[in-house]
Design a protein around this motif. Structure first.
Motif, short mmCIF file in Angstrom:
data_model
loop_
_atom_site.label_atom_id
_atom_site.label_comp_id
_atom_site.label_asym_id
_atom_site.label_seq_id
_atom_site.Cartn_x
_atom_site.Cartn_y
_atom_site.Cartn_z
N ILE A 1 6.05 -16.25 25.44
CA ILE A 1 5.27 -15.06 25.84
C ILE A 1 6.15 -14.03 26.54
CG2 ILE A 1 3.12 -16.35 26.01
CD1 ILE A 1 3.57 -16.52 29.03
N GLY A 2 7.33 -14.44 27.04
CA GLY A 2 8.23 -13.50 27.69
C GLY A 2 7.76 -13.08 29.06
N ILE A 3 8.38 -12.02 29.57
CA ILE A 3 8.08 -11.51 30.90
C ILE A 3 7.89 -9.99 30.78
CG2 ILE A 3 9.00 -11.15 33.24
CD1 ILE A 3 10.47 -13.75 32.99
N GLU B 1 8.72 -6.57 35.48
CA GLU B 1 9.04 -7.70 36.36
C GLU B 1 10.46 -8.21 36.18
OE1 GLU B 1 6.96 -8.89 38.64
OE2 GLU B 1 5.43 -7.42 38.07
N LEU B 2 11.16 -7.72 35.16
CA LEU B 2 12.50 -8.26 34.88
C LEU B 2 13.46 -8.07 36.05
CD1 LEU B 2 13.07 -7.20 31.16
CD2 LEU B 2 12.64 -9.49 32.04
N SER B 3 13.35 -6.93 36.74
CA SER B 3 14.28 -6.65 37.84
C SER B 3 14.05 -7.54 39.05
CB SER B 3 14.16 -5.18 38.27
OG SER B 3 12.84 -4.90 38.71
N ARG B 4 12.87 -8.17 39.14
CA ARG B 4 12.57 -9.02 40.30
C ARG B 4 12.91 -10.48 40.08
NH1 ARG B 4 6.57 -8.05 42.19
NH2 ARG B 4 7.43 -9.28 43.94
N ILE B 5 13.22 -10.83 38.85
CA ILE B 5 13.55 -12.23 38.58
C ILE B 5 14.86 -12.59 39.27
CG2 ILE B 5 14.04 -13.92 36.78
CD1 ILE B 5 12.47 -12.25 34.85
N GLY B 6 14.89 -13.72 39.88
CA GLY B 6 16.07 -14.17 40.61
C GLY B 6 15.97 -13.90 42.09
N TYR C 1 10.43 -15.68 44.41
CA TYR C 1 9.60 -14.91 43.47
C TYR C 1 9.11 -15.81 42.36
CZ TYR C 1 8.27 -11.80 39.70
OH TYR C 1 7.58 -11.19 38.70
N ARG C 2 7.77 -15.78 42.12
CA ARG C 2 7.17 -16.54 41.02
C ARG C 2 6.21 -15.63 40.28
NH1 ARG C 2 4.32 -21.67 43.19
NH2 ARG C 2 4.00 -20.38 45.06
N ASP D 1 14.36 -8.52 27.07
CA ASP D 1 13.21 -8.86 26.25
C ASP D 1 13.68 -9.26 24.85
OD1 ASP D 1 10.75 -9.19 25.18
OD2 ASP D 1 10.12 -7.09 25.37
N ALA D 2 13.18 -10.42 24.35
CA ALA D 2 13.57 -10.89 23.02
C ALA D 2 12.58 -10.43 21.95
CB ALA D 2 13.66 -12.41 22.99
N SER D 3 11.41 -9.96 22.37
CA SER D 3 10.39 -9.43 21.44
C SER D 3 10.13 -10.34 20.22
CB SER D 3 10.81 -8.02 20.97
OG SER D 3 10.90 -7.15 22.06
N PRO D 4 9.47 -11.43 20.31
CA PRO D 4 8.86 -11.95 21.54
C PRO D 4 9.81 -12.90 22.27
CG PRO D 4 8.16 -13.26 19.68
CD PRO D 4 9.07 -12.20 19.12
#
Length: 454
Positions: A392-394, A398-403, A407-408, A438-441
């Motif tokens: 389903i991806g992200i 929200e990508l910039s907040r990963i790591g 953060y969950r 993003d890999a789409s999907p």
């Protein structure tokens, strides 16, 4: 004036520039001295050879034809107009009387000496300094052959004055150059000092301005700005971690406290259940603190000291072998594409932990019957491990907040939000980074590592 001089000499920039300039001036003066000595020696040698040649020729005339012929030859030489402005000749008979010549007599202090001498004389009615060769002839008469060296001495005095002026100008230029160098260095350093002052006051947002000119100060400013960026990230991380730890502690502690108080009003069974609940909550807190301690150890960089060459293909293969049963259970197709032989310098256990974390997240969030692909690569910029899934991806926002610590994205699932923060810390410990796209999907996670030193 003394205070200003002291302040100037107290400047490292002024001292360095002045010492370098003074050394340059001293080198120039040494070269001038060598040139001066060689020039004087050449002029003097030429005069001495000319005097010796004329003296030898006149001595031969005396030996072959006598005093009268010698006197006539000297008379002819004095009349021919060749070297008439510098030549010195004198013939004195055995009684000390002048026979012929253009000086009145042999200088008093050299009357009983022979060989090359220098003395002040009267020549053609003018005072001059002559370099003369005095020799005694066979009949005890004396022959003096020489040259007026006033021109040579004037050249030497001119050279001395030029050297003195050049030295003074060089010294003045050294001081002026040192002042200009100090001014330029102070201008460049003052910007850094101002920023440091603001940072000391607690304003971590300040950055050193970068000049367009690419030089050592520009590179230093960029390095300092990078350090300040890292420091600000660490400080923000510390504040975030402190706030999150306080929140994560308050919630379970409040639950434990309420459960225990409630059990006081109920029977023994309720107290046992409350105790079991408290033990479970405390164990989860203990796990979280263990993860935090491990993360702090990685972020501190202390484990960099035990780095060794690591084959990423071997580490990835071991991790995938461990997760194959989990993938089969979820009907997930887990595969790997290996580069030739990517090697990095690092900690094998930490790298295995990071790769396992990425694979575990992919298997956990990709969903049933998904595809998870792990790829290793190496190029001139370093090595990398890429984990890609078609789940389903992200959301892009929200990508910039990963790591980020704690953060969950989905808080309904168990966890502490420290897994990817640990992977990011491990990547940075190995001179790399963690990138999400993003890999789409699905999601692509790429962990880069520094190249193995040759």
């Amino acid at each position: 004036m003394k205070i200003n001089s002291f302040k100037l000499w107290g400047s490292v920039a002024f001292r360095m520039a002045f010492n370098y300039s003074a050394l340059l001036v001293l080198s120039m003066l040494v070269l001038l001295a060598i040139f001066y000595t060689q020039t004087v020696n050449v002029l003097q040698s030429r005069i001495d050879r000319h005097i010796a040649s004329n003296s030898h020729r006149l001595e031969n005339t005396f030996s072959e034809h006598g005093e009268a012929a010698l006197a006539q030859q000297i008379k002819d030489i004095l009349r021919d107009g060749v070297y008439s402005d510098t030549e010195i000749y004198l013939l004195v008979n055995p009684y000390g009387e002048k026979v012929i010549g253009n000086i009145p007599a042999i200088p008093h202090k050299y009357k009983n000496k022979e060989g090359m001498v220098e003395a002040r004389i009267m020549r053609n009615g003018h005072e001059a300094i002559g370099r003369m060769y005095i020799q005694r002839l066979s009949d005890d008469s004396k022959l003096v052959v020489g040259s007026d060296i006033n021109q040579q001495l004037e050249i030497e005095r001119l050279f001395d004055r030029a050297s003195l002026i050049a030295g003074l100008i060089g010294l003045l230029m050294s001081i002026v150059g040192a002042l200009l160098f100090r001014r330029e260095l102070r201008r460049r350093v003052s910007g850094i000092q101002q920023i440091v002052t603001h940072i000391e006051a607690g304003d971590l947002s300040q950055r050193i301005p970068i000049f367009q000119q690419e030089d050592e100060f520009s590179r230093l400013s960029r390095d300092i700005n990078s350090m300040l960026d890292q420091q600000q990230r660490l400080m923000d991380g510390v504040r975030h971690i402190s706030n999150t730890i306080a929140h994560n502690l308050r919630t379970p502690m409040t639950r434990i406290l309420l459960r225990l108080r409630k059990s006081e009003r109920e029977g023994a069974q309720a107290r046992d259940e409350a105790l079991q609940f408290a033990l479970q909550e405390i164990e989860e807190l203990s796990v979280m603190f263990d993860k935090l301690l491990n993360l702090a150890e990685v972020e501190s960089g202390t484990r960099r000291q035990i780095f060794t060459p690591v084959s990423l293909n071997e580490v990835v293969a071991d991790v995938l072998e461990f997760y194959e049963p989990v993938a089969e259970e979820k009907s997930i197709h887990l595969s790997a594409i290996f580069d030739a032989e990517p090697i990095t310098n690092g900690d094998r256990d930490l790298l295995a932990s990071a790769i396992a974390n990425l694979v575990d997240n992919a298997l956990k969030y990709a969903g049933e019957a998904a595809i998870v692909e792990v790829r290793t690569a190496q190029d001139a910029h370093g090595t990398s491990i890429t984990v890609r899934d078609n789940g389903i991806g992200i959301p892009a926002a929200e990508l910039s907040r990963i790591g980020t610590h704690f953060y969950r994205l989905d808080r309904s699932r168990p966890g502490y939000g420290l897994g990817l923060a640990s992977v990011l810390a491990i990547a940075r410990l190995h001179g790399g980074n963690l990138e999400f796209s993003d890999a789409s999907p699905g999601l692509i996670v790429r962990m880069t590592l520094a190249p193995h030193p040759a």
